[in-house]
Design an enzyme around this catalytic site. Structure first.
Site, short mmCIF file in Angstrom:
data_model
loop_
_atom_site.label_atom_id
_atom_site.label_comp_id
_atom_site.label_asym_id
_atom_site.label_seq_id
_atom_site.Cartn_x
_atom_site.Cartn_y
_atom_site.Cartn_z
N SER A 108 -22.15 -12.88 -19.35
CA SER A 108 -21.76 -12.19 -18.11
C SER A 108 -22.70 -11.03 -17.89
O SER A 108 -23.25 -10.47 -18.85
CB SER A 108 -20.33 -11.65 -18.24
N TYR A 149 -14.22 -7.49 -23.39
CA TYR A 149 -14.92 -8.58 -22.72
C TYR A 149 -16.45 -8.39 -22.80
O TYR A 149 -17.20 -9.30 -23.15
CB TYR A 149 -14.45 -8.64 -21.26
N GLY A 172 -13.36 -25.46 -20.60
CA GLY A 172 -12.83 -24.74 -19.43
C GLY A 172 -13.28 -25.36 -18.13
O GLY A 172 -13.70 -24.67 -17.20
N LYS A 227 -19.25 -10.74 -24.72
CA LYS A 227 -20.37 -11.38 -24.01
C LYS A 227 -21.72 -10.91 -24.57
O LYS A 227 -22.67 -11.69 -24.67
CB LYS A 227 -20.27 -11.11 -22.51
N1 LIG Z 1 -16.10 -15.54 -12.37
C1 LIG Z 1 -17.03 -14.65 -12.62
O1 LIG Z 1 -17.37 -13.85 -11.77
C2 LIG Z 1 -17.72 -14.61 -13.96
C3 LIG Z 1 -18.72 -13.66 -14.15
C4 LIG Z 1 -19.40 -13.61 -15.34
C5 LIG Z 1 -19.10 -14.49 -16.35
N2 LIG Z 1 -18.10 -15.40 -16.17
C6 LIG Z 1 -17.82 -16.31 -17.29
O2 LIG Z 1 -17.90 -17.66 -16.83
C7 LIG Z 1 -16.94 -18.46 -17.53
C8 LIG Z 1 -16.01 -19.13 -16.52
O3 LIG Z 1 -15.41 -18.12 -15.74
P1 LIG Z 1 -14.38 -18.46 -14.54
O4 LIG Z 1 -14.38 -17.27 -13.67
O5 LIG Z 1 -14.69 -19.80 -13.98
O6 LIG Z 1 -13.00 -18.50 -15.36
P2 LIG Z 1 -11.56 -19.00 -14.89
O7 LIG Z 1 -11.55 -19.42 -13.46
O8 LIG Z 1 -10.61 -17.92 -15.34
O9 LIG Z 1 -11.33 -20.31 -15.80
C9 LIG Z 1 -11.30 -20.18 -17.20
C10 LIG Z 1 -11.40 -21.54 -17.84
O10 LIG Z 1 -11.35 -21.38 -19.25
C11 LIG Z 1 -10.28 -22.15 -19.78
N3 LIG Z 1 -9.70 -21.46 -20.94
C12 LIG Z 1 -9.08 -20.26 -20.98
N4 LIG Z 1 -8.69 -19.98 -22.24
C13 LIG Z 1 -9.07 -21.03 -23.01
C14 LIG Z 1 -8.94 -21.36 -24.39
N5 LIG Z 1 -8.32 -20.53 -25.26
N6 LIG Z 1 -9.44 -22.53 -24.83
C15 LIG Z 1 -10.07 -23.38 -23.99
N7 LIG Z 1 -10.21 -23.14 -22.67
C16 LIG Z 1 -9.72 -21.98 -22.18
C17 LIG Z 1 -9.29 -22.29 -18.65
O11 LIG Z 1 -8.47 -23.43 -18.88
P3 LIG Z 1 -7.00 -23.56 -18.16
O12 LIG Z 1 -7.25 -23.90 -16.71
O13 LIG Z 1 -6.37 -24.69 -18.89
O14 LIG Z 1 -6.31 -22.25 -18.35
C18 LIG Z 1 -10.23 -22.45 -17.47
O15 LIG Z 1 -10.69 -23.77 -17.38
C19 LIG Z 1 -16.20 -17.51 -18.49
O16 LIG Z 1 -16.83 -17.55 -19.75
C20 LIG Z 1 -16.41 -16.14 -17.86
O17 LIG Z 1 -16.34 -15.11 -18.80
C21 LIG Z 1 -17.39 -15.48 -14.99
#
Ligand SMILES: NC(=O)c1ccc[n+]([C@@H]2O[C@H](COP(=O)([O-])OP(=O)(O)OC[C@H]3O[C@@H](n4cnc5c(N)ncnc54)[C@H](OP(=O)(O)O)[C@@H]3O)[C@@H](O)[C@H]2O)c1
Length: 247
Positions: free
Chosen positions: A141, A154, A15, A158
């Site tokens: 998370s 979700y 990702g 996590k």
């Molecule tokens: N943002 C937050 O506030 C937050 C908070 C707590 C935890 N997190 C965790 O941190 C991580 C990154 O979050 P983010 O906010 O940066 O997410 P994001 O902006 O939604 O990006 C998600 C990434 O995961 C990839 N992805 C989605 N489905 C996939 C699959 N089936 N196989 C392989 N890759 C896949 C996407 O690829 P494509 O671009 O090709 O779709 C993208 O690169 C996640 O695990 C999320 O749960 C985020």
């Protein structure tokens, strides 16, 4: 696609096309790793390759699809350098109240966020054990421990990741492989961009540091856990949440 350089320590970041994963890929590349960043589309993989330049490459991968994972590792085996760092960053959410949550919403999140890790970790473990060095870093998370209405799927995925992290850490510690989790709070990204202004304001009021975090701040925690200096830390979950939830 840029070839992975000979003899470099390879770090796989799932990702890496956007959000936190893009920051992690760039940070690990800056720290000297050869980074293999993944996206679900060829266009996303090409954009990763362009961003990383000579320090890595982009590949397509769907962690919810075993055939895609197999193809990813088969291609990786053809390239020089073995993956000694795995950052399981890719994740999805399908929010809904449990009473209204469809089997598809439940299944997609569990199959991607949790079973996706099972699919990704098994192929790299043997390599790491043979090398007697490895780093597995899983993105959890803050909601794993805090809970959040509308995110039962979700939060469950996590919380399970943190359990997996602890169990696997004990399995492979004697082989020089560490397994840790990083639990971000609210970080600016597409995932949090989907919240409306009122939801965002409510959240900001609950964060002691008074702001959302940056992807680079999560990447710094991941980079530390991937480093030599973190060699005595395993089975831990490192919170990067501005004080939103303290353990
Ligand atoms: N943002 C937050 O506030 C937050 C908070 C707590 C935890 N997190 C965790 O941190 C991580 C990154 O979050 P983010 O906010 O940066 O997410 P994001 O902006 O939604 O990006 C998600 C990434 O995961 C990839 N992805 C989605 N489905 C996939 C699959 N089936 N196989 C392989 N890759 C896949 C996407 O690829 P494509 O671009 O090709 O779709 C993208 O690169 C996640 O695990 C999320 O749960 C985020």
């Amino acid at each position: 696609m840029t070839a992975v350089a000979q003899n470099a320590k390879v770090a796989v970041v799932t990702g890496a096309s956007r959000g936190i994963g893009a920051c992690i890929a760039e940070r690990l590349a800056a720290d000297g790793f050869q980074v293999v960043g993944t996206a679900t589309t060829a266009a996303g993989a090409a954009a990763i390759a362009e961003r990383l330049g000579p320090n890595g490459c982009g590949r397509t991968l769907d962690i919810a699809d075993q055939a895609s994972v197999d193809a990813f590792f088969a291609a990786l085996a053809e390239a020089p350098g073995r993956p000694l760092v795995l950052v399981n960053n890719a994740g999805v959410n399908r929010d809904n109240l449990l009473l209204r949550m469809s089997p598809e919403e439940w299944g997609t999140v569990i199959d991607t966020n949790l079973t996706g890790l099972y699919r990704m970790i098994r192929p790299v473990l043997r390599t790491m054990i043979r090398a007697r060095w490895g780093r597995i870093i899983n993105l959890s998370s803050v909601v794993a421990r805090m809970g959040n209405p509308g995110q039962a799927n979700y939060a469950a995925s996590k919380a399970a990741i943190e359990g997996l992290t602890r169990a696997l850490a004990l399995e492979v510690a004697s082989r020089g492989v560490t397994v840790n989790a990083v639990a971000p709070g609210f970080i600016g990204s597409d995932m949090t961009g989907a919240l409306d202004a009122a939801q965002t304001q409510l959240l900001l009021e609950r964060i002691p540091l008074g702001r959302m975090g940056g992807g680079d701040e999560v990447a710094a925690a991941v980079a530390f856990l991937a480093s030599e200096q973190a060699g005595y830390i395993t089975g831990e979950t490192l919170n990067v949440n501005g004080g939103l939830r303290l353990d």
